[in-house]
Design an enzyme around this catalytic site. Structure first.
Site, PDB file in Angstrom:
ATOM      1  N   ASP A 114       0.827  -1.201   0.000  1.00 58.72           N
ATOM      2  CA  ASP A 114       0.000   0.000   0.000  1.00 58.72           C
ATOM      3  C   ASP A 114       0.866   1.258   0.000  1.00 58.72           C
ATOM      4  OD1 ASP A 114       0.640   0.704   2.716  1.00 58.72           O
ATOM      5  OD2 ASP A 114      -0.863  -0.728   3.410  1.00 58.72           O
ATOM      6  N   LYS A 115       0.233   2.386  -0.183  1.00 62.47           N
ATOM      7  CA  LYS A 115       0.960   3.641  -0.362  1.00 62.47           C
ATOM      8  C   LYS A 115       1.906   3.933   0.796  1.00 62.47           C
ATOM      9  CE  LYS A 115       0.196   8.610  -1.014  1.00 62.47           C
ATOM     10  NZ  LYS A 115      -0.808   9.703  -1.066  1.00 62.47           N
TER      11      LYS A 115
END
Length: 250
Positions: A114-115
């Site tokens: 994820d980011k």
């Protein structure tokens, strides 16, 4: 009676064959077929499921022979703040920025980070290999270093291993241990032998523990090592073989 070819040999859908040849993703292949950009034996075919032989030599994409390309296998040290996608509808920077102008052909992420997460992210043009690595049941274990707020105790580690139910999924870790303790936070090493979306963050959050940093440091026996942040390299033939199903590191 269908007018599709019925000669001997195992046949696959046209879009699948283009993807398996490493030319584009399955969804992109389907789009190109529907747009009339693919010919089989000189005839435009718009059905992504049109059956063809995997090694058929009479397929053209945009007027060029759609021959299989040599598959690529890469590792990237993903920086925090990049989105794991080819294009982001919100205009955010993606992991492909790290490859700059390198002529790598079509490659896709193998799994996701994820980011807010960092570390080892694999890319390949080989869908079958990627599916094996990403498979939650047969794929290799994944190791993370996680900085958390607060100081863990044995009860927390045991609870992570015991698992919880969250949003209809059973979440647990394969192993967890303390790497080092600070005054107000600590680093854990967490090993996952299954893959769930945001699994570590959800598990720790259920116990009131906030994640400060999350870095994937290994997939199976393949370690991030000293690869610089934002840098990438090709996997060796041996590393590729180690990540095939059946070569799992437990």
């Amino acid at each position: 009676m269908s007018g599709r070819p019925n000669r001997e040999g195992v046949r696959h859908g046209l879009a699948r064959v283009l993807s398996k040849r490493g030319l584009c993703s399955r969804s992109e292949a389907e789009r190109r077929v529907r747009e009339g950009r693919v010919r089989v034996a000189g005839r435009v075919v718009r059905d992504p499921e049109y059956p063809v032989l995997l090694d058929a030599a009479n397929i053209e994409l945009d007027g060029v022979g759609a021959s299989a390309v040599a598959h690529r296998y890469l590792m990237l040290n993903k920086p925090r703040g990049l989105v794991t996608t080819a294009q982001d509808e919100r205009g955010r920077d993606t992991v492909y920025r790290c490859f700059g102008d390198a002529e790598l052909g079509w490659i896709a992420p193998v799994g996701r980070l994820d980011k807010a997460s960092e570390g080892l992210l694999l890319f390949s043009s080989d869908p079958a290999w990627a599916a094996g690595v990403s498979d939650p049941a047969r794929g290799p274990v994944k190791t993370y270093h996680v900085q958390i707020e607060g100081l863990p105790d044995d009860r927390l580690l045991a609870a992570l291993h015991a698992g919880i139910e969250d949003a209809g999924e059973w979440l647990r870790v394969g192993a967890a241990r303390v790497l080092r303790l600070g005054g107000r936070n600590a680093w854990l090493e967490v090993v996952l032998d299954e893959g769930r979306n945001r699994q570590i963050r959800r598990l720790l959050g259920a116990h009131g523990i906030a994640v400060m940093r999350l870095v994937r440091v290994a997939i199976g026996r393949i370690e991030l090592g000293g690869l610089a942040k934002g840098a990438w390299r090709e996997l060796t033939d041996g590393e590729v073989a180690q990540l095939r199903p059946g070569a799992r590191a437990d």
